[in-house]
Design a protein around this motif. Structure first.
Motif, PDB file in Angstrom:
ATOM      1  N   UNK A   1      -3.728   5.740  -0.395  1.00 49.82           N
ATOM      2  CA  UNK A   1      -3.359   4.928   0.499  1.00 49.82           C
ATOM      3  C   UNK A   1      -3.810   3.562   0.462  1.00 49.82           C
ATOM      4  N   UNK A   2      -5.208   3.452  -0.187  1.00 49.36           N
ATOM      5  CA  UNK A   2      -5.702   2.322  -0.566  1.00 49.36           C
ATOM      6  C   UNK A   2      -4.810   1.271  -1.569  1.00 49.36           C
ATOM      7  N   UNK A   3      -4.607   2.107  -2.659  1.00 46.41           N
ATOM      8  CA  UNK A   3      -3.813   1.357  -3.748  1.00 46.41           C
ATOM      9  C   UNK A   3      -2.539   1.035  -3.130  1.00 46.41           C
ATOM     10  N   UNK A   4      -1.940   1.828  -2.213  1.00 48.46           N
ATOM     11  CA  UNK A   4      -0.333   1.502  -1.851  1.00 48.46           C
ATOM     12  C   UNK A   4      -0.543   0.511  -0.950  1.00 48.46           C
ATOM     13  N   UNK A   5      -1.480   0.385   0.161  1.00 43.59           N
ATOM     14  CA  UNK A   5      -1.541  -0.786   0.949  1.00 43.59           C
ATOM     15  C   UNK A   5      -1.732  -1.916   0.488  1.00 43.59           C
ATOM     16  N   UNK A   6      -2.954  -1.780  -0.694  1.00 46.17           N
ATOM     17  CA  UNK A   6      -3.212  -3.260  -1.376  1.00 46.17           C
ATOM     18  C   UNK A   6      -2.022  -3.799  -1.883  1.00 46.17           C
ATOM     19  N   UNK A   7      -1.333  -2.946  -2.708  1.00 41.98           N
ATOM     20  CA  UNK A   7      -0.322  -3.238  -3.609  1.00 41.98           C
ATOM     21  C   UNK A   7       0.701  -4.075  -2.554  1.00 41.98           C
ATOM     22  N   UNK A   8       1.189  -3.451  -1.511  1.00 41.89           N
ATOM     23  CA  UNK A   8       2.220  -4.129  -0.798  1.00 41.89           C
ATOM     24  C   UNK A   8       2.057  -5.231  -0.056  1.00 41.89           C
ATOM     25  N   UNK A   9       0.455  -5.392   0.250  1.00 39.97           N
ATOM     26  CA  UNK A   9       0.076  -6.445   1.345  1.00 39.97           C
ATOM     27  C   UNK A   9      -0.379  -7.750   0.531  1.00 39.97           C
ATOM     28  N   UNK A  10      -0.796  -7.537  -0.834  1.00 40.86           N
ATOM     29  CA  UNK A  10      -1.354  -8.624  -1.666  1.00 40.86           C
ATOM     30  C   UNK A  10      -0.690  -9.827  -1.490  1.00 40.86           C
ATOM     31  N   UNK A  11       0.572  -9.971  -1.815  1.00 41.21           N
ATOM     32  CA  UNK A  11       1.431 -11.200  -1.518  1.00 41.21           C
ATOM     33  C   UNK A  11       1.579 -11.654   0.024  1.00 41.21           C
ATOM     34  N   UNK A  12       0.940 -10.894   0.790  1.00 42.45           N
ATOM     35  CA  UNK A  12       0.954 -11.480   2.170  1.00 42.45           C
ATOM     36  C   UNK A  12      -0.358 -12.010   2.656  1.00 42.45           C
ATOM     37  N   UNK A  13      -1.200 -12.141   1.732  1.00 33.55           N
ATOM     38  CA  UNK A  13      -2.706 -12.836   2.134  1.00 33.55           C
ATOM     39  C   UNK A  13      -3.734 -11.882   2.371  1.00 33.55           C
ATOM     40  N   UNK A  14      -3.533 -10.523   2.047  1.00 35.80           N
ATOM     41  CA  UNK A  14      -4.371  -9.686   2.804  1.00 35.80           C
ATOM     42  C   UNK A  14      -5.039  -8.718   1.312  1.00 35.80           C
ATOM     43  N   UNK A  15      -6.202  -8.790   1.116  1.00 35.43           N
ATOM     44  CA  UNK A  15      -6.806  -7.685   0.248  1.00 35.43           C
ATOM     45  C   UNK A  15      -7.318  -6.330   0.998  1.00 35.43           C
ATOM     46  N   UNK A  16      -6.999  -5.444   0.414  1.00 32.77           N
ATOM     47  CA  UNK A  16      -7.342  -3.962   0.936  1.00 32.77           C
ATOM     48  C   UNK A  16      -8.309  -3.150  -0.198  1.00 32.77           C
ATOM     49  N   UNK A  17      -9.625  -3.071   0.252  1.00 29.80           N
ATOM     50  CA  UNK A  17     -10.532  -2.217  -0.460  1.00 29.80           C
ATOM     51  C   UNK A  17     -11.061  -1.083   0.154  1.00 29.80           C
ATOM     52  N   UNK A  18     -11.522   0.054  -0.431  1.00 29.48           N
ATOM     53  CA  UNK A  18     -11.916   1.244   0.020  1.00 29.48           C
ATOM     54  C   UNK A  18     -13.597   1.192   0.106  1.00 29.48           C
ATOM     55  N   UNK A  19     -14.347   1.494   1.245  1.00 33.86           N
ATOM     56  CA  UNK A  19     -15.639   1.920   1.245  1.00 33.86           C
ATOM     57  C   UNK A  19     -15.913   3.185   0.743  1.00 33.86           C
ATOM     58  N   UNK A  20     -17.249   3.620   0.494  1.00 32.53           N
ATOM     59  CA  UNK A  20     -17.760   4.583   0.008  1.00 32.53           C
ATOM     60  C   UNK A  20     -17.489   5.950   1.041  1.00 32.53           C
ATOM     61  N   UNK A  21     -17.385   5.740   2.260  1.00 33.39           N
ATOM     62  CA  UNK A  21     -17.045   6.630   3.151  1.00 33.39           C
ATOM     63  C   UNK A  21     -15.567   6.786   3.280  1.00 33.39           C
ATOM     64  N   UNK A  22     -14.698   6.192   2.508  1.00 29.12           N
ATOM     65  CA  UNK A  22     -13.121   6.334   2.554  1.00 29.12           C
ATOM     66  C   UNK A  22     -12.514   5.496   3.312  1.00 29.12           C
ATOM     67  N   UNK A  23     -13.348   4.600   4.306  1.00 29.89           N
ATOM     68  CA  UNK A  23     -12.609   3.768   5.068  1.00 29.89           C
ATOM     69  C   UNK A  23     -11.773   2.630   4.354  1.00 29.89           C
ATOM     70  N   UNK A  24     -10.496   2.446   4.761  1.00 31.44           N
ATOM     71  CA  UNK A  24     -10.053   1.191   4.151  1.00 31.44           C
ATOM     72  C   UNK A  24     -10.289  -0.117   5.004  1.00 31.44           C
TER      73      UNK A  24
END
Length: 396
Positions: A342-365
């Motif tokens: 989910x993190x890879x997918x949401x990060x990939x589709x959101x990057x060009x819209x000005x949002x970066x998405x990372x995943x924390x150690x507990x799995x939270x995006x």
């Protein structure tokens, strides 16, 4: 609230009817008028064949599973969901629709279990059982008003349908929740509320933002925060149309801090625009779609809880996304590999819209505006087809 910040819980479609309704303590009439399935209990059997037995009757909190504990721990100030089902025992099935959703009014404790502050009703299923079904739904939700449940997006006339739900915040401030449904999500034209006609707050094919933007400007006063909830677009695909982006930007320009999009069966891009957050599609949260084949590449068994942190001036600080998955008509924690997908997918589709998405150690995006500032993107392509395998998922 933490200091002057407000945390808002948002999610995609919540469908407590049909198969989900059948496992709750007061199942309604299971008869369906679908092309492939004539009994709602078939959806229970499909889910059981895929993942194991479902208790019958299941407790009212069963569909939410671990989500209730996650929300209690996060303690959001406001909880908003899109209720994509009518709440009625009667009414006539809407003509020309292949899928009809309803839940028995006696199963309302299943909705109350998540303690929503606002139920959005501007979608393509709230009139599945006609205007009598809509009135029943409005009355059912009004019966929960003493528990703090409000509604937006549908009403006995246009004024009621377009009026915001008002959630009080400390210090005399308010959070306003507006809701509308669009033609692109399958809301029929004759479902639109009128001066003397019940229905939904509907936006036609042009996606003209003038009406919703004017309603927002008229209602919002200094210190208020505003969320606009929009049921729009196709069920599949990550593309954002130019019309959708222009619509969302106009709502932000009119004062919205969050544009809360839904209708897609999976998460779509996030955008940071002028300090606001646009969720183009939150994906499904609760439904009975397990065991239905088709579109596996989108992993619609995976679900996200969105916890949006807003500053005092309404600026989007960050959005925390908790990864879940649906099993046995119930939400459970997603395994690490699914949260990573989910993190890879949401990060990939959101990057060009000005949002970066990372995943924390507990799995939270975690989604945040790019440090260099929001970079409004240009969406390409349209949402995918609403075609299905043999079984009835929500269709536009």
């Amino acid at each position: 609230m933490s200091g002057d910040r407000v945390t808002v819980f948002l999610c995609g479609d919540v469908m407590l009817g049909r198969g989900v309704d059948q496992v709750l303590p007061h199942p309604g009439d299971p008869a369906l008028a679908e092309a492939y399935v004539s009994d709602a209990r078939t959806y229970v059997r499909l889910a059981e064949a895929a993942y194991g037995p479902v208790p019958r009757p299941a407790p009212f909190d069963w569909p939410w599973g671990v989500a209730l504990g996650v929300l209690d721990a996060a303690a959001p100030d406001v909880r908003i969901l899109n209720l994509e089902t009518s709440v009625t025992r009667g009414g006539e099935r809407a003509v020309g629709k292949g899928i009809h959703y309803r839940m028995h009014p006696a199963n309302l404790p299943a909705l109350a279990a998540v303690r929503p502050d606002v139920c959005v009703l501007a979608n393509n299923h709230v009139l599945d059982f006609g205007r009598q079904g809509l009135v029943d739904t409005l009355e059912a939700l009004d019966s929960l008003a003493s528990a703090g449940v409000r509604r937006a997006g549908a009403g006995r006339d246009a004024a009621e349908a377009w009026a915001p739900a008002v959630v009080p915040l400390p210090g005399g401030r308010r959070l306003l929740v507006f809701a509308c449904g669009t033609a692109s999500s399958g809301v029929p034209g004759d479902w639109a509320a009128g001066v003397h006609r019940s229905g939904v707050a509907r936006v036609d094919e042009s996606l003209d933002p003038a009406g919703p933007a004017a309603a927002l400007r008229a209602a919002k006063r200094p210190g208020d925060l505003a969320v606009v909830s929009v049921h729009w677009g196709g069920n599949w695909g990550y593309g954002v149309t130019g019309a959708e982006q222009r619509f969302a930007h106009a709502l932000v320009d009119a004062g919205a801090s969050v544009v809360h999009g839904h209708s897609s069966h999976h998460p779509r891009p996030l955008e940071a625009y002028r300090g606001a957050l646009v969720l183009y599609g939150c994906g499904d949260l609760v439904n009975d779609y397990e065991g239905i084949s088709g579109h596996e590449e989108y992993r619609d068994d995976l679900r996200l809880l969105y916890l949006v942190s807003l500053a005092a001036d309404g600026a989007f600080h960050e959005v925390r996304m908790v990864a879940l998955r649906a099993r046995r008509l119930r939400l459970e924690h997603a395994p690490d590999e699914d949260a990573a997908w989910l993190q890879r997918t949401v990060a990939r589709v959101s990057g060009r819209f000005g949002v970066q998405v990372v995943r924390e150690r507990d799995g939270t995006l975690i989604g945040r505006p790019h440090r260099a500032g929001a970079r409004p993107g240009r969406g390409r392509g349209r949402g995918g087809s609403a075609a299905r395998g043999e079984g009835g998922r929500d269709g536009a």
